[in-house]
Design an enzyme around this catalytic site. Sequence first.
Site, PDB file in Angstrom:
ATOM      1  N   ILE A 199      37.165 104.938  26.910  1.00  0.00           N
ATOM      2  CA  ILE A 199      38.252 105.425  27.771  1.00  0.00           C
ATOM      3  C   ILE A 199      37.827 105.165  29.206  1.00  0.00           C
ATOM      4  O   ILE A 199      36.917 105.831  29.727  1.00  0.00           O
ATOM      5  CB  ILE A 199      38.517 106.932  27.530  1.00  0.00           C
TER       6      ILE A 199
ATOM      7  N   CYS B 298      32.105 105.823  27.098  1.00  0.00           N
ATOM      8  CA  CYS B 298      31.965 104.876  25.985  1.00  0.00           C
ATOM      9  C   CYS B 298      32.471 105.494  24.680  1.00  0.00           C
ATOM     10  O   CYS B 298      32.469 106.728  24.511  1.00  0.00           O
ATOM     11  CB  CYS B 298      30.500 104.509  25.786  1.00  0.00           C
TER      12      CYS B 298
ATOM     13  N   GLU C  86      31.072 105.603  21.760  1.00  0.00           N
ATOM     14  CA  GLU C  86      30.071 106.380  21.014  1.00  0.00           C
ATOM     15  C   GLU C  86      30.003 107.811  21.533  1.00  0.00           C
ATOM     16  O   GLU C  86      29.918 108.773  20.764  1.00  0.00           O
ATOM     17  CB  GLU C  86      28.676 105.759  21.155  1.00  0.00           C
TER      18      GLU C  86
HETATM   19  N1  THU Z   1      31.292 100.418  26.126  1.00  0.00           N
HETATM   20  C1  THU Z   1      31.354 101.240  25.039  1.00  0.00           C
HETATM   21  O1  THU Z   1      32.338 101.935  24.812  1.00  0.00           O
HETATM   22  N2  THU Z   1      30.285 101.274  24.219  1.00  0.00           N
HETATM   23  C2  THU Z   1      29.208 100.451  24.313  1.00  0.00           C
HETATM   24  O2  THU Z   1      28.321 100.526  23.482  1.00  0.00           O
HETATM   25  C3  THU Z   1      29.123  99.484  25.410  1.00  0.00           C
HETATM   26  C4  THU Z   1      30.140  99.642  26.480  1.00  0.00           C
HETATM   27  C5  THU Z   1      32.477 100.315  26.985  1.00  0.00           C
HETATM   28  C6  THU Z   1      32.374 100.919  28.344  1.00  0.00           C
HETATM   29  C7  THU Z   1      33.424 100.145  29.090  1.00  0.00           C
HETATM   30  O3  THU Z   1      34.684 100.734  28.871  1.00  0.00           O
HETATM   31  C8  THU Z   1      33.429  98.783  28.437  1.00  0.00           C
HETATM   32  O4  THU Z   1      32.775  98.954  27.195  1.00  0.00           O
HETATM   33  C9  THU Z   1      32.753  97.703  29.227  1.00  0.00           C
HETATM   34  O5  THU Z   1      31.486  98.072  29.592  1.00  0.00           O
END
Ligand code: THU
Length: 128
Positions: A42, A52, A54
Site C-alpha cells: 500500500i 510492504c 509482508e
Molecule cells: N515491496 C513490498 O511490498 N514487499 C517487498 O518485499 C519489497 C517491496 C513494495 C514496496 C513498494 O510499494 C514497492 O514494493 C516498490 O518498492
Amino acid sequence: MNNRLIEEAIKAKINAYAPYSGFRVGAALIDVDDKIYTGCNIENISFGATCCAERVAIFKAVSQGQKAFRAIAVVSDSNDFTFPCGICRQVMVEFKIPKIIVGNCNGKFKEYNLVELMPYAFDNLNVD
Ligand code: THU
C-alpha cells in the site's frame, strides 16, 4: 502448504495499491493454527508512508491477537523471485517467522529460513 500460501499471496496481490512504483506485491502468512492472513503493498504519495505486503499481513495477524506463525509467502509480477526488504526481514525476526517462501510470476518458489535472510540480526531472543 507452500503451494497454498503462494496461491493466496498471488490473490492478495490483486489489491496492491502501487501507483508510484508500479511494483505490485502480495503476501500470505500462515499461523500455528493454519489460519491465513494476506497483505498487499500500500503506497503513499509521501513515499515513506508506504507499507510492504509482508508487513501488512504480519500486522493484520498481530492486531488480531496472533503472534505465532509457521510461514510467510511473497510474490510480485516479476520473473525474479521477490525477496523481502530489510525492514520486513526485521519484522519477521521480531515474530520469529520460521519459513520465508519467495515466489516469482511463473508460480515457482524457493524457501529460506530467517538466519539465511537475516544473519546476525538484532533480535529479541532474551525478551518474552
Ligand atoms: N515491496 C513490498 O511490498 N514487499 C517487498 O518485499 C519489497 C517491496 C513494495 C514496496 C513498494 O510499494 C514497492 O514494493 C516498490 O518498492
